[in-house]
Design a protein around this motif. Sequence first.
Motif, short mmCIF file in Angstrom:
data_model
loop_
_atom_site.label_atom_id
_atom_site.label_comp_id
_atom_site.label_asym_id
_atom_site.label_seq_id
_atom_site.Cartn_x
_atom_site.Cartn_y
_atom_site.Cartn_z
N MET A 113 -4.19 9.68 -9.11
CA MET A 113 -2.86 9.22 -9.52
C MET A 113 -2.87 8.73 -10.96
SD MET A 113 -1.59 7.33 -6.05
CE MET A 113 0.05 6.81 -6.54
N THR B 179 2.63 1.72 -3.39
CA THR B 179 1.84 2.23 -4.52
C THR B 179 1.22 3.59 -4.25
OG1 THR B 179 -0.05 0.93 -3.76
CG2 THR B 179 1.25 -0.01 -5.54
N MET B 180 0.84 3.85 -3.01
CA MET B 180 0.12 5.10 -2.74
C MET B 180 0.99 6.18 -2.11
SD MET B 180 -2.75 4.12 -3.97
CE MET B 180 -3.80 5.53 -3.60
N THR C 273 -7.30 8.56 9.17
CA THR C 273 -8.75 8.63 8.89
C THR C 273 -9.45 7.39 9.45
OG1 THR C 273 -8.25 9.82 6.86
CG2 THR C 273 -10.48 8.96 7.08
N ASN D 118 -9.78 -4.83 5.23
CA ASN D 118 -9.13 -5.42 4.06
C ASN D 118 -8.14 -4.46 3.41
OD1 ASN D 118 -10.18 -8.05 4.04
ND2 ASN D 118 -12.12 -7.32 3.18
N VAL D 119 -8.47 -3.16 3.46
CA VAL D 119 -7.57 -2.16 2.87
C VAL D 119 -6.22 -2.18 3.57
CG1 VAL D 119 -7.16 0.33 2.60
CG2 VAL D 119 -9.42 -0.63 2.09
N PHE D 120 -6.26 -2.28 4.92
CA PHE D 120 -5.01 -2.19 5.69
C PHE D 120 -4.41 -3.56 6.00
CE2 PHE D 120 -7.48 1.66 6.71
CZ PHE D 120 -6.62 2.59 6.16
N PRO E 28 -10.85 -4.28 -1.49
CA PRO E 28 -10.14 -3.12 -2.03
C PRO E 28 -9.83 -3.27 -3.50
CG PRO E 28 -8.78 -4.34 -0.44
CD PRO E 28 -10.07 -5.03 -0.50
N VAL F 69 -12.77 6.31 4.45
CA VAL F 69 -11.50 5.69 4.05
C VAL F 69 -11.57 5.25 2.59
CG1 VAL F 69 -10.01 3.68 4.41
CG2 VAL F 69 -10.87 4.97 6.38
N PHE G 274 0.83 -1.20 0.00
CA PHE G 274 0.00 0.00 0.00
C PHE G 274 0.87 1.26 0.00
CE2 PHE G 274 -2.62 3.36 1.72
CZ PHE G 274 -3.85 3.14 1.14
N PHE H 63 0.36 9.56 2.02
CA PHE H 63 -1.06 9.23 1.87
C PHE H 63 -1.44 8.06 2.77
CE2 PHE H 63 -4.65 7.01 -0.08
CZ PHE H 63 -5.58 8.03 -0.03
N LEU I 246 -4.39 8.12 5.45
CA LEU I 246 -5.54 7.21 5.39
C LEU I 246 -5.67 6.40 6.68
CD1 LEU I 246 -7.65 6.82 3.16
CD2 LEU I 246 -6.55 4.64 2.65
N LYS J 186 -5.45 -1.62 -8.30
CA LYS J 186 -5.21 -0.41 -9.09
C LYS J 186 -5.04 -0.66 -10.58
CE LYS J 186 -2.70 3.46 -8.36
NZ LYS J 186 -1.52 4.20 -7.89
#
Lengths: 115, 349
Positions: B27, A17-18, A29, A65-67, B109, B16, A14, A22, A26, B112
Amino acid sequence: MNDTPLDPAVMAEFRETMGDDFAAELVDTFLSEAPTLLDDLRAALETDDVDRFRRAAHSIKSNANVFGAPMLAEQARSLELGGMDGPNDALTSHVQALDDEFARVAAALRTLLNG
Amino acid sequence: MADQKARLLIVDDNKVNRLLLARSVEMLGYQATLAENGKVAMGLLRDHTFDLMLLDIEMPEMDGFEVLEAIKLEPALRDLPVLVTSSVEGIENIVRCIGLGADDYLSKPVNKVLLQARLSSSLEKKRLRDEQKSLLKRFATSEVVQDLQEQGFALGGRRVHASVLFCDIRGFTSLSESQPPEETIELLNMYYTLMFEAIEAHGGIVSLMIGDGLMVLFGAPQPLADPARSAVMAAQDMLAIMREFNLDRVVIGKPEIKIGIGIATGEVVAGYAGTQQRATYTCIGDKVNLAARLEAHTKTAQRAVLIDDATNLALIGAIQTQSIGDVLLKGFAEPVPVYSVSADPHSLD
């Protein structure tokens, strides 16, 4: 219980790529939003609001799932799919377990970003 | 990628997810606007133009399924590409999204690379669709384009109450023989531009253009409250515009252009006629013949606008007319009552 609340590979990718900034933004948040979602779960139990319960659990699952927090995601998922069926005290203890797992994830994320 | 940044609307109740998607598309070079539920999204969609929407399903107020249903009902939004991004489980939910018109489903998620591929393919499809639409508008009036978009293309007609207007330039053949062809084309283009303006202002659609002749429909494909009155008002505007046009022509020493107009009202069969490959929106029926004959008769009668009985009836109390008696028109067994409308709406008393 699993001793590693985070899958380090997910956060590593993560950030890759981000970008680190960021990623940190995130995570912040998430750490400030998630307690509201946990409150939503408890409030939904009290008011018998099935939709609110499902949505809050769904949101936590999605963010977990994102983290890369597989345990948190799995627990949230079983609440999302199981809904509010079952005895109330069992549900309350599931929500508490989710809250505990979130605390572990939050601590791990903070360590990861500050370390 | 597009020359201009494509505008994406991101709809997700979770902050989020919203921020993450916004960052991801930025991006990739796109511009992102955010909405926290379906209701907010619908408001933004109505007030702004977007090229694509990334839509979550599970949301309070108005969920993703409801948004998909709502945009289908709005012609301006129907063609907006929608990519559903959700972690809702169960193949039946994915099927439901696609069934409701979503272009694709990406589970969160969102990967990309996959997101980039889906975005560029959907935006490219939209670009081609927009191009087709603008091409379509060049060869058909906006009413026909709207009808095609709403009803789809099918050969065949339906009965409608409409007014048919025929118009042509008096002595066009001798005029075109007396000047170079380039000048004739230029004159025709100017004439068409002016006439179309008057016709469209009153809801008419041009169904045929042959040389200097025009066939115009009022009341089809989109219904009009009072097609006869709209047609006559358009005719008066057309004549008024030609008077202005002739003032300029006289100044430069050119002959005046005179037009004749015939209008008939009643039931016609309107629809797409032709083949599957080439078709036109037109209408048929004896009212079409009648309008054409009335237009031809303007020369003999020395009147600018001639109308039939039904058109005259619809004008009572609104626009003054004058009977020129019963006329035996070519192709009609019996003489029919014919009325004349003054060229100038202000000189009727």
